[in-house]
Motif scaffolding. Structure first.
Motif, PDB file in Angstrom:
ATOM      1  N   GLU A 185       0.745  -0.948  -0.088  1.00  0.00           N
ATOM      2  CA  GLU A 185       0.154  -0.086   0.195  1.00  0.00           C
ATOM      3  C   GLU A 185       0.702   1.287  -0.001  1.00  0.00           C
ATOM      4  O   GLU A 185       2.014   1.110   0.347  1.00  0.00           O
ATOM      5  CB  GLU A 185      -1.032   0.012   1.311  1.00  0.00           C
ATOM      6  N   VAL A 222       2.445   4.265   1.456  1.00  0.00           N
ATOM      7  CA  VAL A 222       3.002   4.941   2.645  1.00  0.00           C
ATOM      8  C   VAL A 222       3.689   5.947   2.701  1.00  0.00           C
ATOM      9  O   VAL A 222       4.351   6.254   1.562  1.00  0.00           O
ATOM     10  CB  VAL A 222       3.694   3.679   3.500  1.00  0.00           C
ATOM     11  N   ASN A 229       0.200   4.768   6.677  1.00  0.00           N
ATOM     12  CA  ASN A 229      -0.849   4.575   5.531  1.00  0.00           C
ATOM     13  C   ASN A 229      -0.900   5.948   4.772  1.00  0.00           C
ATOM     14  O   ASN A 229      -1.699   6.754   5.439  1.00  0.00           O
ATOM     15  CB  ASN A 229      -2.021   3.743   5.862  1.00  0.00           C
ATOM     16  N   TYR A 253       1.505   2.751  11.315  1.00  0.00           N
ATOM     17  CA  TYR A 253       2.030   1.453  11.495  1.00  0.00           C
ATOM     18  C   TYR A 253       2.344   1.161  13.089  1.00  0.00           C
ATOM     19  O   TYR A 253       2.711   2.219  13.829  1.00  0.00           O
ATOM     20  CB  TYR A 253       3.307   1.002  10.855  1.00  0.00           C
TER      21      TYR A 253
END
Length: 490
Positions: A34, A36, A165, A172
């Motif tokens: 994804e 980040v 994210n 995270y």
């Protein structure tokens, strides 16, 4: 400059293959599951992956961060060279290594893990390890030193390497054992000053009193670590708080609370001055101090504020993001977080908190107010269409609360329309500017005369800016390359 070891892996397929198997540092998997980014804004480059979907990132051009596919991230090493040393000599299959082991114990733990690896999937492990270490020119340092480097790196993940994210802006995870409480970080200077003052050095008193931030830390350290002999110092700090009389009254109140708790008659005049006449006797001082101590508990926002005053911006940001991630449908907490993040200048995270806050509002006047704040935050973070959508919600809520137009709420919403008009025109979003100004005109006409007068300069600039826009239906692109939707169109 490219890291020497990383350049070798990119130019030597034989070494890259060894790093990928069996040591699970595969430069052909340099992509993450994804989007980040680092909360600090430092550069972030994926350089390798592992076979579980995790990714190794180069942070700020030097340090290596590992992010798993299940939402955990930690700093692995200060360089690619150190990261490969750790991965090759303390590999993932050695589960029994720990900081409690000496060199002999670590060697035994690695040997135990290696025996299982040779048997299960890497029969040529020794040859592979030797070839990779030699090919990359990595040193043969003691395992205790190598393990200490890895532990040190992980403990320094926060605040500079907090991974987010990019869509949801959530952080995270990092194991709690590797996170130092913000309270301990920000109290450290005050605790040190307090200890030096207790040692009898009179110069420390003036040092602590002269610096308002250190003074605040020393007072909060004294609150958490009470000593009978601290009264002279506390009295001295309270005198300085009375003298400076800044707009920040928290430390003056705290100093008065600490001095008052001793209940000394000689301190009554000082306490009376500090509390605006509330204290007139020593017995009152003790009762007042007890009440204030209960009424003013220390919480996360106290430490966040002190961190900002100390210049620890990333520590404050990390704490606020972690708090936001853990906050459910709590309107008061979300409002506090939104405002604190805005003061910090993190408008994206502030908007995240504000969006959640807006979803909890039932009364139309509350929806209108919080939607207006959301519009301001979206505009400041650069998402002008999102700001327009927030103003759509503000107008809809205001329609359900028409009396708000003549109150401060109408002025607030009108001001945000004018600000968005100017921002859209400056960004080249001509149609958005025109459409927003179209909504602003009836709002201007509907608010109180005093409010309209206070916005006269802003409204004049917005009107003239729109009047000077090029004619026609063509709309220039926003800075991010997207088109410009009309307000209210997602």
């Amino acid at each position: 400059m490219t890291d020497r070891v990383l350049e070798l892996l990119r130019t030597r397929p034989d070494l890259a293959d060894l790093a990928a198997f069996p040591f699970d540092f595969d430069i052909s998997r340099a992509s993450h599951v994804e989007a980040v980014h680092l909360a600090s804004g430092a550069s972030l480059e994926p350089i390798a992956g592992d076979d579980t979907g995790g990714t190794y990132f180069l942070c700020g051009g030097t340090a290596v961060l590992h992010a798993s596919s299940d939402g955990h991230a930690s700093l692995l090493a200060d360089s690619v060279s150190e990261a490969l040393e750790i991965l090759v000599r303390l590999p993932w299959w050695c589960e029994n290594v720990s900081a409690e082991l000496d060199e002999e114990g670590l060697l035994a733990a690695v040997q135990e893990g290696d025996d299982e690896a040779r048997e299960q999937f890497a029969p040529e492990l020794d040859t592979q390890r030797d070839a990779l270490l030699a090919g990359l020119g990595l040193p043969d340092r003691p395992l205790t030193e190598l393990h200490a480097l890895a532990e040190s790196a992980t403990r320094r993940t926060e605040p500079d390497h907090l991974l987010l994210n990019s869509v949801e802006l959530c952080a995270y995870q990092l194991e709690d054992s590797y996170r130092q409480p913000l309270r301990d970080i920000v109290l450290a200077p005050g605790r040190a000053a307090l200890e030096r003052s207790r040692s009898g050095d009179p110069a420390v008193w003036e040092e602590a009193a002269a610096d308002p931030v250190l003074r605040a830390g020393a007072l909060r350290a004294a609150r958490s670590d009470r000593h009978d002999g601290d009264l002279p110092l506390l009295r001295f700090l309270l005198e300085r708080e009375n003298d400076v009389r800044t707009e920040r009254f928290e430390e003056r109140w705290l100093a008065a609370m600490l001095v008052g708790s001793y209940g000394q008659d000689d301190d009554v005049p000082l306490l009376r001055a500090a509390t605006g006449g509330q204290i007139t006797a020593s017995a009152e001082a003790v009762d007042w101090a007890r009440t204030e101590e209960t009424r003013r508990p220390e919480n996360e926002f106290v430490w966040i504020d002190l961190a900002q005053r100390q210049g620890r911006v990333e520590h404050a940001r990390t704490a606020l993001i972690r708090l936001l991630d853990d906050t459910g449908p709590d309107a008061d907490r979300l409002r506090d977080l939104s405002r604190a993040l805005e003061r910090l200048g993190d408008h994206a995270q502030a908007a995240r908190a504000q969006f959640n806050l807006l979803s909890l509002q039932d009364a139309p006047e509350d929806r209108a107010r919080e939607a207006s704040v959301l519009a301001r935050l979206e505009r400041r973070k650069g998402d002008l269409p999102a700001a327009a959508r927030a103003l759509d919600r503000a107008r809809s809520a205001l329609d359900a609360f028409p009396q708000g137009r003549r109150l401060g709420l109408g002025r607030l919403i009108t001001e945000q329309h004018l600000e968005l008009t100017l921002a859209a025109a400056e960004a080249g979003a001509d149609e958005l500017a025109r459409a927003t100004m179209t909504h602003a005109r009836p709002l201007l006409a509907g608010i109180a005369k005093e409010s309209a007068k206070s916005l006269s300069d802003l409204s004049t600039r917005a009107k003239w800016t729109v009047a000077r826009l090029p004619s026609g239906n063509a709309s220039r692109a926003l800075p991010d390359g997207t088109g410009t939707p009309s307000p209210g169109i997602s």
